[in-house]
Motif scaffolding. Structure first.
Motif, mmCIF file in Angstrom:
data_model
loop_
_atom_site.group_PDB
_atom_site.id
_atom_site.type_symbol
_atom_site.label_atom_id
_atom_site.label_comp_id
_atom_site.label_asym_id
_atom_site.label_seq_id
_atom_site.Cartn_x
_atom_site.Cartn_y
_atom_site.Cartn_z
ATOM 1 N N MET A 21 15.733 53.754 71.723
ATOM 2 C CA MET A 21 16.814 53.823 70.724
ATOM 3 C C MET A 21 18.050 53.098 71.239
ATOM 4 S SD MET A 21 18.982 57.043 69.227
ATOM 5 C CE MET A 21 17.581 57.961 68.584
ATOM 6 N N THR A 22 18.405 52.024 70.570
ATOM 7 C CA THR A 22 19.659 51.335 70.828
ATOM 8 C C THR A 22 20.518 51.471 69.582
ATOM 9 O OG1 THR A 22 20.684 49.284 71.569
ATOM 10 C CG2 THR A 22 18.759 49.074 70.109
ATOM 11 N N GLY A 23 21.505 50.602 69.416
ATOM 12 C CA GLY A 23 22.353 50.658 68.222
ATOM 13 C C GLY A 23 22.665 49.259 67.728
ATOM 14 N N LYS A 24 23.026 49.164 66.473
ATOM 15 C CA LYS A 24 23.466 47.865 65.931
ATOM 16 C C LYS A 24 24.927 47.606 66.299
ATOM 17 C CE LYS A 24 26.437 48.803 62.379
ATOM 18 N NZ LYS A 24 27.571 48.031 61.835
ATOM 19 N N PHE A 25 25.566 48.585 66.900
ATOM 20 C CA PHE A 25 26.988 48.503 67.216
ATOM 21 C C PHE A 25 27.236 47.552 68.386
ATOM 22 C CE2 PHE A 25 25.756 52.868 66.068
ATOM 23 C CZ PHE A 25 26.364 52.968 64.833
ATOM 24 N N HIS A 26 28.389 46.927 68.400
ATOM 25 C CA HIS A 26 28.742 46.055 69.517
ATOM 26 C C HIS A 26 29.003 46.878 70.770
ATOM 27 C CE1 HIS A 26 30.050 42.490 71.549
ATOM 28 N NE2 HIS A 26 31.263 42.951 71.750
ATOM 29 N N THR A 27 29.556 48.079 70.609
ATOM 30 C CA THR A 27 29.865 48.905 71.777
ATOM 31 C C THR A 27 29.016 50.173 71.786
ATOM 32 O OG1 THR A 27 31.728 49.990 70.623
ATOM 33 C CG2 THR A 27 32.224 48.029 71.957
ATOM 34 N N TYR A 28 29.322 51.130 70.910
ATOM 35 C CA TYR A 28 28.843 52.495 71.072
ATOM 36 C C TYR A 28 28.765 53.126 69.694
ATOM 37 C CZ TYR A 28 29.032 57.277 73.101
ATOM 38 O OH TYR A 28 28.774 58.571 73.468
ATOM 39 N N TRP A 29 28.144 54.314 69.628
ATOM 40 C CA TRP A 29 28.081 55.051 68.360
ATOM 41 C C TRP A 29 29.463 55.115 67.692
ATOM 42 C CZ3 TRP A 29 23.427 55.759 66.588
ATOM 43 C CH2 TRP A 29 22.363 56.009 67.451
ATOM 44 N N GLY A 30 29.467 55.026 66.387
ATOM 45 C CA GLY A 30 30.707 55.163 65.631
ATOM 46 C C GLY A 30 31.582 53.926 65.633
ATOM 47 N N VAL A 78 15.183 53.355 61.976
ATOM 48 C CA VAL A 78 16.645 53.353 62.029
ATOM 49 C C VAL A 78 17.104 54.796 62.194
ATOM 50 C CG1 VAL A 78 18.728 53.130 60.596
ATOM 51 C CG2 VAL A 78 17.135 51.219 60.787
ATOM 52 N N HIS A 79 18.028 55.001 63.114
ATOM 53 C CA HIS A 79 18.656 56.317 63.270
ATOM 54 C C HIS A 79 20.021 56.227 62.583
ATOM 55 C CE1 HIS A 79 19.250 60.205 65.348
ATOM 56 N NE2 HIS A 79 20.536 59.872 65.213
ATOM 57 N N LEU A 80 20.126 56.837 61.413
ATOM 58 C CA LEU A 80 21.282 56.614 60.535
ATOM 59 C C LEU A 80 22.299 57.743 60.659
ATOM 60 C CD1 LEU A 80 22.391 54.627 58.430
ATOM 61 C CD2 LEU A 80 21.258 55.999 56.669
ATOM 62 N N ASP A 81 23.250 57.566 61.553
ATOM 63 C CA ASP A 81 24.325 58.544 61.702
ATOM 64 C C ASP A 81 25.108 58.708 60.395
ATOM 65 O OD1 ASP A 81 23.873 59.254 64.299
ATOM 66 O OD2 ASP A 81 25.782 58.519 65.089
ATOM 67 N N PHE A 82 25.687 59.914 60.214
ATOM 68 C CA PHE A 82 26.568 60.125 59.062
ATOM 69 C C PHE A 82 27.587 61.217 59.379
ATOM 70 C CE2 PHE A 82 27.183 61.069 54.326
ATOM 71 C CZ PHE A 82 27.894 59.898 54.109
ATOM 72 N N HIS A 83 28.230 61.095 60.557
ATOM 73 C CA HIS A 83 29.298 62.022 60.930
ATOM 74 C C HIS A 83 30.538 61.642 60.114
ATOM 75 C CE1 HIS A 83 26.707 63.231 64.199
ATOM 76 N NE2 HIS A 83 26.681 61.992 64.669
ATOM 77 N N PHE A 128 7.779 47.632 77.135
ATOM 78 C CA PHE A 128 7.570 48.840 77.928
ATOM 79 C C PHE A 128 6.625 49.826 77.242
ATOM 80 C CE2 PHE A 128 10.481 49.014 81.625
ATOM 81 C CZ PHE A 128 10.981 47.732 81.524
ATOM 82 N N GLY A 129 6.059 49.434 76.103
ATOM 83 C CA GLY A 129 5.105 50.294 75.413
ATOM 84 C C GLY A 129 5.727 51.297 74.477
ATOM 85 N N ALA A 130 6.966 51.055 74.052
ATOM 86 C CA ALA A 130 7.681 51.993 73.183
ATOM 87 C C ALA A 130 7.784 51.448 71.766
ATOM 88 C CB ALA A 130 9.086 52.264 73.723
ATOM 89 N N GLY A 131 7.913 52.354 70.800
ATOM 90 C CA GLY A 131 8.360 51.977 69.474
ATOM 91 C C GLY A 131 9.853 51.721 69.495
ATOM 92 N N CYS A 132 10.427 51.371 68.350
ATOM 93 C CA CYS A 132 11.815 50.919 68.305
ATOM 94 C C CYS A 132 12.634 51.743 67.318
ATOM 95 C CB CYS A 132 11.890 49.451 67.892
ATOM 96 S SG CYS A 132 10.763 48.383 68.806
ATOM 97 N N SER A 133 13.862 52.051 67.697
ATOM 98 C CA SER A 133 14.822 52.686 66.804
ATOM 99 C C SER A 133 16.173 52.014 67.010
ATOM 100 C CB SER A 133 14.928 54.191 67.084
ATOM 101 O OG SER A 133 15.879 54.794 66.234
ATOM 102 N N ILE A 134 16.816 51.651 65.916
ATOM 103 C CA ILE A 134 18.141 51.024 65.967
ATOM 104 C C ILE A 134 19.121 51.951 65.265
ATOM 105 C CG2 ILE A 134 19.534 49.027 65.297
ATOM 106 C CD1 ILE A 134 16.949 47.373 65.280
ATOM 107 N N GLY A 135 20.166 52.341 65.959
ATOM 108 C CA GLY A 135 21.160 53.229 65.390
ATOM 109 C C GLY A 135 22.140 52.503 64.492
ATOM 110 N N ASP A 136 22.483 53.156 63.387
ATOM 111 C CA ASP A 136 23.493 52.648 62.455
ATOM 112 C C ASP A 136 24.301 53.861 62.008
ATOM 113 O OD1 ASP A 136 24.940 51.052 60.677
ATOM 114 O OD2 ASP A 136 23.435 51.224 59.086
ATOM 115 N N GLN A 137 25.411 53.649 61.342
ATOM 116 C CA GLN A 137 26.139 54.753 60.710
ATOM 117 C C GLN A 137 26.450 54.378 59.269
ATOM 118 O OE1 GLN A 137 28.857 57.099 62.888
ATOM 119 N NE2 GLN A 137 30.029 57.754 61.129
#
Length: 661
Positions: free
Chosen positions: A272-281, A6-11, A302-311
């Motif tokens: 890296m994608t996101g859990k968001f319906h649209t975009y970061w934030g 998980v890529h956990l934004d915190f702006h 495609f041979g990649a690991g996975c990352s899902i963005g959240d904030q």
């Protein structure tokens, strides 16, 4: 390499109070592990410019309303206790605090204005770029040293450094360096070229600094794109992370195009994608579950690991609904992981990308590359995307889509590739030699553009063999070519006239006269050339007859591909992986329907099962022990013949991995 991140934004704005007031370290870590997450990127410093650790050098930069000053340390310690890795995030070129308090550190245009890296976004924002030639450079390295001292080397699993974009800065610091190196600062293109060079130097300095202080620490520099320009600084990367949120500026075409290129660079990669319906934030939004499934399973295919963005919410508490959503897909990834180890995607075809320089403000691939990628994937071919400096000999067939600029050195490299048995499918103006000279590669002379804005191809028993033997319109202007040492393998027919001046007929183009026109396709040995921009036409209009003629042309050059899939299922993506050590093959089958049912984005909100699916997989003469669908656990029936096995899958519900032993 951890595959469930998980890529956990915190702006978090300085105007928000009671920050992290509901954070509980044990609850935080347990929710992650319950969601099958085994790596989470947490924040040291955000785009607002504030810190989330107890800074020894800059305690005043800790967020002014943080209820705890050691949020990052508590996150790390709680996650480590449950064997969750915690790479650390920090921002580089965007920093609102520095923008306000040190305007002398900002990038400037020739008129002295601040440079907005996201010009479509109006203030307020934090997108004004910091100049890495100013004293901000010293500020940043001081921040890195402070982070290491304050958090402790033993806690640092990796560093994710965000925002590395070329900026056409014309400030006094950049002017001085450009003058020293011979760049013309009055020319925007030269300012951008200098910026790329400066970014490479900066990355190398960061890498050396990190190696000196915390040797072996994984390091990634994020510029929201991975393309040929990364090769200059690739030695400073530990791995690659492909930021690509389909609901954002990237779109659904982006990830396959980047991943097919990135996987040729020799480093582990994460999508890296996101859990968001649209975009970061996009706070308090949730991606459609089928969309998240598709994006994560596509990464695996495609041979990649996975990352899902959240904030993380300013109160410091994770959203239970978000981690139920993430957990639902990461449970599948976890169950599959042991079967994916040591597997390597196999490619017999390479598309040569027209890309040399990437403009982050445009952020768009060439139309012909998009069309080519879609078309070959829909046909089931196994392919990478490479640049013209790559090793061509790894591939049986090269595809040159439409608009690759002629380079005599590359042209000679292509000639040598063909002389050594390689095969080429090329089109329109790709690597086209000057006019009125025979191209030794294609065997044609080019005489400029076709007379006709739109003309017609006439299918035959070789190209377009399953099409009606009538004219089919080509929606964009082609080239006039004269076969010299080649043979015409596809004819065209002329229209009555172009739609211009007083001449027009009906609503669009004039019909065919039946008179033969310039060649639509030619062949010289192992090289087939189409005179129209077939891949751009497919990107723009997706006519089925383009798919059919490309399929027939590739079949002439590559009659025994790794995969043969039913052509009536264009959305079915099939990827072939091999573990040579253990003599296993995995075939990833992915079928979700991407829809445009909203004004502002494409998405996926349903998954329609496919029944009685038959796929042929090349296994050469190896005896097959058994074939199993890993997700469903079914043993599958198969028929082995002529170096292939035909596998019958009773039902495909979105995603399956077929294991062949």
């Amino acid at each position: 390499m951890r595959k469930r991140q998980v890529h956990l934004d915190f702006h978090t704005s300085p105007y928000i109070t009671d920050v992290a007031s509901q954070f509980n370290a044990k609850t935080f870590a347990k929710m992650l592990t319950d969601a099958h997450v085994n790596s989470v990127t947490c924040f040291a410093r955000d785009h607002h410019g504030y810190l989330w650790y107890p800074s020894k050098r800059h305690p005043k930069l800790v967020h002014p309303h943080a209820k705890i000053n050691d949020l990052l340390i508590q996150q790390i310690d709680a996650c480590h206790a449950l064997d969750i890795k915690v790479p650390i995030y920090t921002t580089v070129q965007w920093d609102e605090y520095c923008e306000i308090n040190h305007p002398e550190w900002l990038c400037r245009d020739p008129e002295g204005n601040k440079i907005n890296a996201q010009p479509a976004v109006k203030p307020p924002h934090f997108y004004y770029s910091m100049c890495l030639n100013s004293n901000y450079r010293h500020y940043f390295f001081d921040h890195l040293a402070d982070l290491i001292e304050s958090v402790g080397k033993e806690r640092i699993d990796g560093l994710f450094l965000d925002i590395f974009f070329p900026v056409a800065c014309d400030c006094i610091h950049c002017q001085k360096e450009m003058q020293r190196l011979g760049f013309d600062h009055t020319n925007k293109d030269e300012r951008l070229q200098y910026s790329l060079l400066m970014l490479d130097q900066f990355k190398h300095e960061v890498h050396e600094f990190v190696e000196q202080n915390i040797p072996g620490t994984p390091l990634f520099f994020n510029g929201s794109h991975i393309g040929p320009e990364i090769k200059r600084s690739l030695k400073d990367y530990d791995h690659l992370e492909i930021e690509s949120l389909p609901g954002g500026i990237w779109g659904f075409d982006n990830f396959p195009l980047v991943a097919r290129y990135a996987r040729t660079l020799g480093l582990n990669m994460i999508g890296m994608t996101g859990k968001f319906h649209t975009y970061w934030g996009d706070m308090h939004s949730f991606k459609n579950p089928f969309a998240l499934q598709y994006e994560v399973f596509q990464m695996l295919s495609f041979g990649a690991g996975c990352s899902i963005g959240d904030q993380l919410h300013p109160n410091g508490a994770l959203s239970p609904a978000t981690y139920n959503l993430i957990g639902s897909v990461y449970k599948v990834v976890e169950d599959l992981e042991s079967h994916l180890d040591h597997m390597v995607p196999q490619s017999e075809i390479a598309i040569i990308t027209p890309e040399h320089h990437w403009d982050p403000q445009v952020g768009k691939f060439d139309d012909s590359l998009i069309g080519c990628n879609r078309l070959l994937d829909e046909l089931g071919y196994q392919f990478d995307i490479i640049d013209d400096q790559s090793d061509f000999s790894k591939y049986h067939l090269l595809v040159l889509p439409d608009d690759i600029v002629y380079d005599p050195n590359v042209h000679q490299k292509l000639m040598e590739y063909v002389q050594n048995g390689g095969k080429i499918l090329t089109s329109f103006q790709a690597e086209q030699v000057p006019e009125m000279v025979e191209d030794q590669l294609t065997g044609n002379e080019t005489h400029g553009y076709s007379f006709w804005d739109r003309d017609y191809i006439l299918p035959n028993d070789q190209i377009g063999k399953n099409l009606p033997k009538e004219e089919h319109v080509m929606y964009e202007q082609g080239m006039r070519v004269l076969p010299v040492s080649s043979q015409e393998i596809l004819q065209t027919r002329e229209p009555y006239f172009n739609r211009e001046g007083k001449y027009f007929s009906s609503h669009q183009h004039a019909p065919s006269t039946g008179h033969p026109g310039e060649p639509g396709a030619t062949r010289k040995g192992n090289v087939i050339y189409f005179s129209h921009p077939i891949f751009k036409i497919y990107n723009d209009y997706a006519p089925q007859w383009i798919k059919q003629i490309v399929h027939d042309a590739i079949n002439l050059l590559l009659p025994n591909p790794l995969i043969k899939k039913p052509l009536e299922y264009p959305s079915l993506s099939v990827q072939y992986h091999k573990d040579a050590v253990n003599n296993r093959i995995n075939v990833h089958l992915l079928d979700y329907q991407i829809k445009k049912n909203a004004t502002h984005l494409y998405t996926i909100d349903e998954c329609i099962p496919l029944h009685d699916l038959l796929v042929s997989v090349k296994v050469d003469s190896q005896p097959i022990n058994h074939v199993k669908a890993l997700r469903s656990g079914q043993e599958l029936t198969f028929n082995q013949h002529d170096n292939y096995i035909d596998i019958e899958l009773p039902v495909l519900k979105g995603y399956e991995v077929i294991s062949i032993s």
